[in-house]
Design an enzyme around this catalytic site. Sequence first.
Site, PDB file in Angstrom:
ATOM      1  N   SER A  75      17.673  37.828  65.414  1.00 41.04           N
ATOM      2  CA  SER A  75      16.835  37.354  64.276  1.00 41.04           C
ATOM      3  C   SER A  75      17.340  35.953  64.209  1.00 41.04           C
ATOM      4  O   SER A  75      17.235  34.736  65.009  1.00 41.04           O
ATOM      5  CB  SER A  75      16.818  38.150  63.334  1.00 41.04           C
ATOM      6  OG  SER A  75      16.020  37.812  62.141  1.00 41.04           O
ATOM      7  N   ASP A 132       6.269  42.679  65.156  1.00 41.32           N
ATOM      8  CA  ASP A 132       7.221  42.241  64.599  1.00 41.32           C
ATOM      9  C   ASP A 132       6.797  41.545  63.317  1.00 41.32           C
ATOM     10  O   ASP A 132       6.017  40.478  63.403  1.00 41.32           O
ATOM     11  CB  ASP A 132       8.034  41.374  65.134  1.00 41.32           C
ATOM     12  CG  ASP A 132       9.308  40.848  64.388  1.00 41.32           C
ATOM     13  OD1 ASP A 132       9.114  40.874  63.176  1.00 41.32           O
ATOM     14  OD2 ASP A 132      10.335  40.929  65.133  1.00 41.32           O
ATOM     15  N   HIS A 174      10.699  44.720  63.680  1.00 36.87           N
ATOM     16  CA  HIS A 174      11.669  43.687  63.501  1.00 36.87           C
ATOM     17  C   HIS A 174      13.112  44.393  63.782  1.00 36.87           C
ATOM     18  O   HIS A 174      13.405  45.111  62.878  1.00 36.87           O
ATOM     19  CB  HIS A 174      11.884  42.732  62.331  1.00 36.87           C
ATOM     20  CG  HIS A 174      12.587  41.739  62.201  1.00 36.87           C
ATOM     21  ND1 HIS A 174      12.520  40.371  62.988  1.00 36.87           N
ATOM     22  CD2 HIS A 174      13.798  41.499  61.507  1.00 36.87           C
ATOM     23  CE1 HIS A 174      13.428  39.779  62.920  1.00 36.87           C
ATOM     24  NE2 HIS A 174      14.340  40.189  62.069  1.00 36.87           N
TER      25      HIS A 174
END
Length: 460
Positions: free
Chosen positions: A227, A356, A385
Amino acid sequence: MSPLSWVLPSGQVSFHYSKENQLLLTKKSEKGEKKQTTLADLCRSATPATCQLNPFLFNGHLQTAYTTVKNCDIPIYYKRRMFEADNAVYSGQFAIDFVVDPYEETDDDQRTDKDRKYTLPSGLPPRTVFFTEEEFAALPSDDNKPMLVLLHGLSGGSHEIYLRHVLSPIVGEGGWEACVVNSRGCAQTKISTGVLYNARATWDVRQAVKWLRKTFPNRPLFGIGFSLGANILANYLGEEGEACQLKAAVLVANPWNLEVSSLALQRSYLGLEAYSKTMGSSMKRLFEQHVEEVSKNPRVNVEEVRRITYLHEFDRALQGPTWGYPTETAYYRDASSVDSLFAIRIPFFTLQAEDDPISTKEALPYQEFSKTPYGVMCTTSWGGHLGWFEYGGGRWFVKPIANFLNKMAKEIDLSTPFVPENDILPGRMSSHSETAKDPDTAPKPNFNPMRRKLGMPLVP
Protein backbone atom coordinates in the site's frame (compact mmCIF):
# COMPACT_ATOMS: atom_id res chain seq x y z
CA MET A 1 -6.61 -30.27 -8.19
CA SER A 2 -8.72 -29.75 -5.08
CA PRO A 3 -12.42 -30.67 -5.36
CA LEU A 4 -13.18 -27.15 -4.16
CA SER A 5 -11.56 -25.72 -7.30
CA TRP A 6 -14.55 -26.96 -9.29
CA VAL A 7 -17.03 -24.93 -7.27
CA LEU A 8 -15.14 -21.87 -6.04
CA PRO A 9 -15.44 -18.76 -8.23
CA SER A 10 -12.21 -17.65 -9.85
CA GLY A 11 -10.92 -14.13 -10.48
CA GLN A 12 -9.17 -13.26 -13.72
CA VAL A 13 -5.38 -12.92 -13.59
CA SER A 14 -3.75 -10.57 -16.14
CA PHE A 15 -0.19 -9.40 -16.79
CA HIS A 16 0.88 -5.99 -18.07
CA TYR A 17 4.40 -5.35 -19.34
CA SER A 18 6.41 -4.17 -22.31
CA LYS A 19 5.85 -6.61 -25.18
CA GLU A 20 8.52 -5.03 -27.41
CA ASN A 21 11.31 -4.62 -24.87
CA GLN A 22 11.34 -7.29 -22.17
CA LEU A 23 13.98 -7.65 -19.46
CA LEU A 24 16.32 -10.62 -19.89
CA LEU A 25 17.37 -12.59 -16.80
CA THR A 26 20.18 -15.15 -16.77
CA LYS A 27 19.45 -18.44 -15.04
CA LYS A 28 21.90 -20.15 -12.72
CA SER A 29 23.50 -23.26 -14.22
CA GLU A 30 25.83 -25.85 -12.72
CA LYS A 31 27.10 -26.82 -16.18
CA GLY A 32 28.15 -23.31 -17.12
CA GLU A 33 25.42 -22.94 -19.74
CA LYS A 34 23.97 -19.46 -20.06
CA LYS A 35 20.20 -19.81 -20.31
CA GLN A 36 17.93 -16.81 -20.23
CA THR A 37 14.35 -16.09 -19.38
CA THR A 38 12.34 -12.89 -19.37
CA LEU A 39 11.04 -11.11 -16.32
CA ALA A 40 7.51 -11.51 -17.69
CA ASP A 41 7.89 -15.29 -18.02
CA LEU A 42 9.34 -15.55 -14.53
CA CYS A 43 6.41 -13.57 -13.08
CA ARG A 44 3.91 -15.73 -14.97
CA SER A 45 5.51 -18.93 -13.73
CA ALA A 46 5.45 -17.59 -10.16
CA THR A 47 1.75 -16.75 -10.25
CA PRO A 48 -1.11 -19.26 -9.96
CA ALA A 49 -3.16 -19.29 -13.15
CA THR A 50 -6.38 -18.68 -11.26
CA CYS A 51 -7.29 -16.47 -8.32
CA GLN A 52 -9.78 -18.54 -6.35
CA LEU A 53 -10.97 -16.64 -3.28
CA ASN A 54 -13.56 -17.03 -0.56
CA PRO A 55 -16.98 -17.01 -2.28
CA PHE A 56 -18.54 -15.35 0.76
CA LEU A 57 -16.21 -12.37 0.22
CA PHE A 58 -17.36 -11.89 -3.34
CA ASN A 59 -16.29 -8.29 -4.00
CA GLY A 60 -13.54 -5.83 -3.17
CA HIS A 61 -15.44 -4.20 -0.32
CA LEU A 62 -16.00 -7.49 1.50
CA GLN A 63 -12.41 -8.60 0.88
CA THR A 64 -11.14 -5.28 2.25
CA ALA A 65 -13.49 -5.28 5.24
CA TYR A 66 -12.37 -8.79 6.19
CA THR A 67 -8.82 -7.49 6.74
CA THR A 68 -10.13 -6.00 10.00
CA VAL A 69 -11.25 -9.39 11.29
CA LYS A 70 -8.68 -11.11 13.47
CA ASN A 71 -9.19 -14.51 11.92
CA CYS A 72 -5.82 -16.16 12.49
CA ASP A 73 -2.57 -15.80 14.34
CA ILE A 74 0.77 -16.02 12.57
CA PRO A 75 3.54 -15.94 15.17
CA ILE A 76 6.40 -13.88 13.76
CA TYR A 77 8.91 -12.75 16.38
CA TYR A 78 10.94 -9.54 16.17
CA LYS A 79 13.77 -7.79 17.91
CA ARG A 80 13.94 -4.04 17.48
CA ARG A 81 16.73 -1.55 17.02
CA MET A 82 16.34 2.21 16.94
CA PHE A 83 18.37 4.08 14.35
CA GLU A 84 19.26 7.74 14.40
CA ALA A 85 18.97 9.46 11.01
CA ASP A 86 22.35 9.86 9.34
CA ASN A 87 21.57 13.26 7.83
CA ALA A 88 20.65 16.46 9.64
CA VAL A 89 18.07 17.39 6.99
CA TYR A 90 15.97 14.39 8.06
CA SER A 91 16.94 14.30 11.71
CA GLY A 92 15.11 11.95 14.02
CA GLN A 93 14.87 8.26 14.77
CA PHE A 94 13.14 5.22 13.35
CA ALA A 95 12.76 1.56 14.25
CA ILE A 96 13.82 -1.54 12.33
CA ASP A 97 12.31 -4.82 13.50
CA PHE A 98 14.35 -7.91 12.62
CA VAL A 99 12.69 -11.30 12.29
CA VAL A 100 14.26 -13.69 14.79
CA ASP A 101 13.73 -17.21 16.07
CA PRO A 102 10.84 -17.62 18.55
CA TYR A 103 11.66 -16.71 22.12
CA GLU A 104 9.79 -17.03 25.41
CA GLU A 105 8.08 -13.79 26.33
CA THR A 106 8.21 -12.55 29.91
CA ASP A 107 6.55 -9.69 31.75
CA ASP A 108 9.67 -7.64 31.18
CA ASP A 109 9.46 -8.08 27.42
CA GLN A 110 6.93 -5.28 27.01
CA ARG A 111 9.85 -3.07 27.87
CA THR A 112 11.86 -0.27 26.41
CA ASP A 113 15.54 0.08 25.94
CA LYS A 114 17.73 1.01 28.90
CA ASP A 115 16.67 4.67 29.12
CA ARG A 116 13.01 4.29 28.05
CA LYS A 117 13.08 7.07 25.46
CA TYR A 118 12.03 5.05 22.43
CA THR A 119 8.68 3.47 23.17
CA LEU A 120 5.21 4.66 24.05
CA PRO A 121 3.65 3.99 27.49
CA SER A 122 1.59 1.12 26.06
CA GLY A 123 4.74 -0.84 25.31
CA LEU A 124 5.85 -2.62 22.16
CA PRO A 125 3.68 -4.63 19.75
CA PRO A 126 3.22 -8.34 20.54
CA ARG A 127 6.26 -10.59 20.09
CA THR A 128 8.55 -7.58 19.80
CA VAL A 129 11.40 -6.71 22.17
CA PHE A 130 14.51 -4.62 21.91
CA PHE A 131 17.84 -6.17 21.10
CA THR A 132 20.29 -6.16 23.95
CA GLU A 133 23.56 -4.49 23.07
CA GLU A 134 25.25 -7.89 23.00
CA GLU A 135 22.62 -9.35 20.65
CA PHE A 136 22.85 -6.42 18.27
CA ALA A 137 26.66 -6.52 18.24
CA ALA A 138 26.46 -10.18 17.22
CA LEU A 139 24.24 -9.47 14.17
CA PRO A 140 26.86 -8.89 11.42
CA SER A 141 27.38 -11.93 9.24
CA ASP A 142 29.19 -13.08 6.10
CA ASP A 143 26.46 -15.58 5.19
CA ASN A 144 24.79 -15.37 1.79
CA LYS A 145 21.17 -15.85 2.82
CA PRO A 146 18.70 -13.73 0.85
CA MET A 147 17.31 -10.90 2.95
CA LEU A 148 13.98 -9.15 2.57
CA VAL A 149 13.33 -5.53 3.56
CA LEU A 150 9.64 -4.80 4.18
CA LEU A 151 7.67 -1.53 4.24
CA HIS A 152 4.17 -1.55 5.77
CA GLY A 153 1.07 0.43 4.82
CA LEU A 154 -0.47 3.64 6.19
CA SER A 155 -0.11 3.95 9.99
CA GLY A 156 0.83 0.25 10.22
CA GLY A 157 3.94 -1.56 11.33
CA SER A 158 5.73 -4.89 11.59
CA HIS A 159 2.80 -6.35 13.52
CA GLU A 160 0.40 -6.19 10.54
CA ILE A 161 -1.19 -9.54 9.67
CA TYR A 162 -0.79 -9.13 5.88
CA LEU A 163 2.92 -8.64 6.40
CA ARG A 164 3.21 -11.70 8.63
CA HIS A 165 1.29 -13.77 6.07
CA VAL A 166 4.10 -13.07 3.59
CA LEU A 167 6.91 -13.62 6.08
CA SER A 168 5.65 -16.98 7.32
CA PRO A 169 6.61 -19.17 4.32
CA ILE A 170 9.97 -17.57 3.59
CA VAL A 171 11.71 -17.07 6.94
CA GLY A 172 12.91 -19.94 9.10
CA GLU A 173 12.78 -23.09 7.01
CA GLY A 174 12.34 -20.93 3.91
CA GLY A 175 15.94 -19.82 4.32
CA TRP A 176 15.37 -16.06 4.26
CA GLU A 177 16.27 -13.33 6.72
CA ALA A 178 13.99 -10.31 6.98
CA CYS A 179 13.48 -6.95 8.63
CA VAL A 180 10.72 -4.34 8.67
CA VAL A 181 11.46 -0.62 8.41
CA ASN A 182 8.77 1.06 10.50
CA SER A 183 7.73 4.53 9.39
CA ARG A 184 8.47 7.23 11.94
CA GLY A 185 5.92 7.25 14.72
CA CYS A 186 4.43 3.87 13.77
CA ALA A 187 4.54 0.51 15.57
CA GLN A 188 4.80 2.09 19.02
CA THR A 189 7.82 4.28 18.43
CA LYS A 190 8.28 7.85 19.55
CA ILE A 191 9.33 10.63 17.21
CA SER A 192 12.04 13.06 18.19
CA THR A 193 11.18 15.88 15.75
CA GLY A 194 7.93 17.69 14.97
CA VAL A 195 7.13 15.77 11.76
CA LEU A 196 5.66 12.38 10.88
CA TYR A 197 6.56 10.37 7.81
CA ASN A 198 4.99 11.12 4.42
CA ALA A 199 4.26 9.28 1.16
CA ARG A 200 7.69 10.08 -0.27
CA ALA A 201 9.65 9.50 2.91
CA THR A 202 12.43 7.46 1.34
CA TRP A 203 15.32 8.49 3.55
CA ASP A 204 14.86 5.85 6.24
CA VAL A 205 14.69 2.91 3.85
CA ARG A 206 17.75 4.34 2.08
CA GLN A 207 19.70 4.43 5.33
CA ALA A 208 18.45 0.96 6.25
CA VAL A 209 19.59 -0.57 2.96
CA LYS A 210 23.01 1.10 3.24
CA TRP A 211 23.40 -0.30 6.76
CA LEU A 212 22.27 -3.78 5.70
CA ARG A 213 24.64 -3.78 2.75
CA LYS A 214 27.54 -2.97 5.08
CA THR A 215 26.48 -5.35 7.88
CA PHE A 216 25.65 -8.33 5.64
CA PRO A 217 28.01 -7.86 2.67
CA ASN A 218 27.20 -11.20 1.01
CA ARG A 219 23.44 -11.23 1.36
CA PRO A 220 21.38 -10.38 -1.73
CA LEU A 221 18.84 -7.79 -0.63
CA PHE A 222 15.24 -7.65 -1.83
CA GLY A 223 12.43 -5.25 -1.03
CA ILE A 224 8.66 -5.41 -0.68
CA GLY A 225 6.19 -2.64 0.06
CA PHE A 226 2.49 -2.76 0.87
CA SER A 227 0.00 0.00 0.00
CA LEU A 228 1.57 3.34 1.01
CA GLY A 229 4.79 1.44 1.73
CA ALA A 230 4.73 0.29 -1.91
CA ASN A 231 4.48 3.90 -3.01
CA ILE A 232 7.44 4.82 -0.80
CA LEU A 233 9.46 1.84 -2.05
CA ALA A 234 8.73 2.65 -5.71
CA ASN A 235 9.93 6.21 -5.14
CA TYR A 236 13.05 4.92 -3.42
CA LEU A 237 13.81 2.54 -6.29
CA GLY A 238 13.40 5.39 -8.78
CA GLU A 239 15.61 7.74 -6.79
CA GLU A 240 18.34 5.10 -6.58
CA GLY A 241 18.13 4.15 -10.26
CA GLU A 242 21.14 2.16 -11.42
CA ALA A 243 22.81 2.57 -8.00
CA CYS A 244 20.07 0.60 -6.22
CA GLN A 245 21.47 -2.02 -3.82
CA LEU A 246 18.34 -4.19 -3.96
CA LYS A 247 18.33 -7.05 -6.44
CA ALA A 248 14.55 -7.07 -7.03
CA ALA A 249 11.39 -5.73 -5.46
CA VAL A 250 7.68 -6.44 -5.04
CA LEU A 251 5.00 -3.75 -4.83
CA VAL A 252 1.60 -4.77 -3.44
CA ALA A 253 -1.60 -2.68 -3.69
CA ASN A 254 0.32 0.48 -4.54
CA PRO A 255 -1.97 3.53 -4.87
CA TRP A 256 0.44 4.88 -7.55
CA ASN A 257 -1.35 8.13 -8.39
CA LEU A 258 -2.27 9.55 -5.00
CA GLU A 259 -4.36 12.41 -6.35
CA VAL A 260 -6.50 10.11 -8.50
CA SER A 261 -6.88 7.62 -5.66
CA SER A 262 -7.88 10.36 -3.21
CA LEU A 263 -10.47 11.87 -5.56
CA ALA A 264 -11.91 8.39 -6.20
CA LEU A 265 -12.37 7.89 -2.45
CA GLN A 266 -14.16 11.22 -2.11
CA ARG A 267 -16.51 10.48 -5.01
CA SER A 268 -18.48 7.63 -3.41
CA TYR A 269 -20.28 7.24 -0.08
CA LEU A 270 -18.31 4.14 0.92
CA GLY A 271 -15.06 5.67 -0.25
CA LEU A 272 -15.60 8.77 1.86
CA GLU A 273 -17.52 7.51 4.90
CA ALA A 274 -15.89 4.09 5.23
CA TYR A 275 -12.36 4.11 3.84
CA SER A 276 -11.28 7.75 3.97
CA LYS A 277 -12.91 8.24 7.37
CA THR A 278 -11.27 5.10 8.78
CA MET A 279 -7.84 6.08 7.48
CA GLY A 280 -8.32 9.63 8.71
CA SER A 281 -9.16 8.31 12.18
CA SER A 282 -6.06 6.09 12.13
CA MET A 283 -3.84 9.05 11.31
CA LYS A 284 -5.53 11.17 14.00
CA ARG A 285 -4.75 8.47 16.56
CA LEU A 286 -1.15 8.43 15.37
CA PHE A 287 -1.07 12.21 15.66
CA GLU A 288 -2.43 12.12 19.20
CA GLN A 289 0.21 9.59 20.21
CA HIS A 290 2.85 12.13 19.20
CA VAL A 291 1.01 15.41 19.77
CA GLU A 292 3.44 16.56 22.44
CA GLU A 293 6.29 16.55 19.94
CA VAL A 294 4.34 17.51 16.81
CA SER A 295 2.68 20.48 18.53
CA LYS A 296 6.12 22.08 18.90
CA ASN A 297 6.25 22.46 15.11
CA PRO A 298 5.23 26.10 14.41
CA ARG A 299 3.51 25.05 11.17
CA VAL A 300 1.06 22.75 12.92
CA ASN A 301 -2.36 23.91 14.15
CA VAL A 302 -3.23 21.18 16.64
CA GLU A 303 -6.91 22.07 16.92
CA GLU A 304 -7.30 22.09 13.14
CA VAL A 305 -5.85 18.59 12.94
CA ARG A 306 -8.18 17.43 15.70
CA ARG A 307 -11.21 18.67 13.75
CA ILE A 308 -10.53 16.56 10.67
CA THR A 309 -12.68 13.59 9.68
CA TYR A 310 -11.23 12.25 6.43
CA LEU A 311 -7.76 11.30 5.25
CA HIS A 312 -7.47 14.11 2.69
CA GLU A 313 -8.40 16.59 5.45
CA PHE A 314 -5.58 15.20 7.60
CA ASP A 315 -3.13 15.64 4.74
CA ARG A 316 -4.44 19.17 4.20
CA ALA A 317 -4.11 20.11 7.88
CA LEU A 318 -0.83 18.36 8.73
CA GLN A 319 1.18 16.90 5.87
CA GLY A 320 0.87 19.90 3.57
CA PRO A 321 1.94 22.55 6.11
CA THR A 322 4.57 20.30 7.68
CA TRP A 323 6.36 19.61 4.42
CA GLY A 324 5.72 22.89 2.63
CA TYR A 325 2.94 21.98 0.20
CA PRO A 326 0.19 24.60 -0.36
CA THR A 327 -2.55 21.95 -0.74
CA GLU A 328 -2.96 18.24 -0.14
CA THR A 329 -3.34 17.69 -3.89
CA ALA A 330 0.04 19.33 -4.52
CA TYR A 331 1.47 16.93 -1.96
CA TYR A 332 -0.22 13.98 -3.67
CA ARG A 333 1.11 14.91 -7.10
CA ASP A 334 4.65 15.29 -5.79
CA ALA A 335 4.64 12.12 -3.69
CA SER A 336 3.00 9.83 -6.28
CA SER A 337 5.16 7.00 -7.62
CA VAL A 338 3.43 6.63 -11.00
CA ASP A 339 6.29 8.31 -12.88
CA SER A 340 8.99 6.90 -10.61
CA LEU A 341 8.64 3.47 -12.20
CA PHE A 342 10.34 4.87 -15.34
CA ALA A 343 13.54 5.40 -13.32
CA ILE A 344 13.65 1.93 -11.73
CA ARG A 345 16.54 -0.20 -12.98
CA ILE A 346 16.01 -3.48 -11.12
CA PRO A 347 13.34 -6.17 -11.75
CA PHE A 348 10.11 -5.39 -9.94
CA PHE A 349 6.82 -7.26 -9.72
CA THR A 350 3.55 -5.53 -8.85
CA LEU A 351 0.31 -7.09 -7.57
CA GLN A 352 -2.96 -5.13 -7.78
CA ALA A 353 -6.63 -6.05 -7.42
CA GLU A 354 -8.82 -4.21 -9.91
CA ASP A 355 -11.68 -4.06 -7.40
CA ASP A 356 -9.43 -2.46 -4.77
CA PRO A 357 -11.50 0.41 -3.33
CA ILE A 358 -8.44 2.25 -1.97
CA SER A 359 -5.70 1.70 -4.57
CA THR A 360 -8.29 2.28 -7.24
CA LYS A 361 -8.18 0.80 -10.74
CA GLU A 362 -8.23 4.18 -12.45
CA ALA A 363 -4.90 5.04 -10.80
CA LEU A 364 -3.13 1.90 -12.07
CA PRO A 365 -0.30 2.64 -14.54
CA TYR A 366 -1.25 0.27 -17.37
CA GLN A 367 0.40 2.41 -20.06
CA GLU A 368 3.50 3.01 -17.99
CA PHE A 369 4.12 -0.71 -17.57
CA SER A 370 3.93 -1.12 -21.35
CA LYS A 371 6.93 1.22 -21.62
CA THR A 372 9.38 -0.16 -19.07
CA PRO A 373 11.23 -3.48 -19.39
CA TYR A 374 12.01 -3.58 -15.67
CA GLY A 375 8.52 -4.12 -14.30
CA VAL A 376 5.56 -6.48 -14.61
CA MET A 377 2.15 -5.69 -13.16
CA CYS A 378 -0.16 -8.57 -12.32
CA THR A 379 -3.78 -7.60 -11.83
CA THR A 380 -6.60 -9.72 -10.47
CA SER A 381 -10.24 -8.90 -11.04
CA TRP A 382 -11.00 -9.68 -7.40
CA GLY A 383 -9.20 -9.24 -4.10
CA GLY A 384 -9.87 -5.86 -2.47
CA HIS A 385 -7.19 -3.86 -0.70
CA LEU A 386 -4.54 -6.20 0.71
CA GLY A 387 -7.18 -8.89 0.96
CA TRP A 388 -7.13 -11.79 -1.49
CA PHE A 389 -8.67 -14.06 1.18
CA GLU A 390 -9.13 -17.67 0.13
CA TYR A 391 -11.70 -20.09 1.46
CA GLY A 392 -10.22 -21.40 4.69
CA GLY A 393 -8.35 -18.23 5.71
CA GLY A 394 -5.26 -18.27 3.50
CA ARG A 395 -4.32 -15.34 1.30
CA TRP A 396 -3.76 -15.84 -2.42
CA PHE A 397 -1.25 -13.05 -2.85
CA VAL A 398 1.30 -14.84 -0.66
CA LYS A 399 1.84 -17.46 -3.38
CA PRO A 400 3.01 -15.22 -6.24
CA ILE A 401 5.07 -13.10 -3.86
CA ALA A 402 6.91 -16.02 -2.26
CA ASN A 403 7.36 -17.77 -5.60
CA PHE A 404 8.74 -14.64 -7.27
CA LEU A 405 11.18 -13.92 -4.46
CA ASN A 406 12.41 -17.51 -4.33
CA LYS A 407 12.83 -17.69 -8.08
CA MET A 408 14.81 -14.46 -8.17
CA ALA A 409 16.99 -15.45 -5.22
CA LYS A 410 17.58 -19.11 -6.08
CA GLU A 411 17.17 -19.51 -9.85
CA ILE A 412 18.50 -16.25 -11.32
CA ASP A 413 22.17 -15.32 -11.58
CA LEU A 414 22.10 -12.00 -9.75
CA SER A 415 25.71 -11.21 -10.65
CA THR A 416 24.80 -10.92 -14.34
CA PRO A 417 23.45 -7.51 -15.42
CA PHE A 418 19.74 -7.25 -16.18
CA VAL A 419 19.56 -6.34 -19.87
CA PRO A 420 16.51 -5.09 -21.82
CA GLU A 421 16.01 -6.96 -25.09
CA ASN A 422 16.20 -3.83 -27.25
CA ASP A 423 18.34 -1.72 -24.92
CA ILE A 424 15.70 1.01 -24.89
CA LEU A 425 15.35 2.66 -21.50
CA PRO A 426 12.00 4.00 -20.32
CA GLY A 427 11.31 7.58 -21.40
CA ARG A 428 13.77 7.55 -24.32
CA MET A 429 12.41 9.22 -27.44
CA SER A 430 11.64 6.76 -30.24
CA SER A 431 12.48 7.62 -33.83
CA HIS A 432 11.05 5.88 -36.89
CA SER A 433 13.69 6.05 -39.63
CA GLU A 434 11.77 4.86 -42.69
CA THR A 435 13.08 6.32 -45.94
CA ALA A 436 9.88 8.32 -46.52
CA LYS A 437 10.40 10.34 -43.34
CA ASP A 438 12.39 13.52 -42.92
CA PRO A 439 15.47 13.60 -40.70
CA ASP A 440 14.56 13.86 -37.02
CA THR A 441 15.40 17.46 -36.15
CA ALA A 442 12.66 17.98 -33.56
CA PRO A 443 13.71 18.95 -30.01
CA LYS A 444 14.41 15.94 -27.83
CA PRO A 445 13.62 16.95 -24.26
CA ASN A 446 15.03 14.84 -21.46
CA PHE A 447 12.15 13.34 -19.48
CA ASN A 448 13.05 13.23 -15.79
CA PRO A 449 10.67 10.90 -13.94
CA MET A 450 12.13 11.81 -10.57
CA ARG A 451 11.78 15.57 -10.84
CA ARG A 452 10.25 16.92 -7.64
CA LYS A 453 8.33 20.11 -7.10
CA LEU A 454 9.54 20.22 -3.52
CA GLY A 455 13.25 20.89 -3.24
CA MET A 456 14.33 18.18 -0.85
CA PRO A 457 17.97 17.03 -0.91
CA LEU A 458 18.50 13.28 -0.86
CA VAL A 459 20.56 11.60 1.81
CA PRO A 460 23.98 10.99 0.18
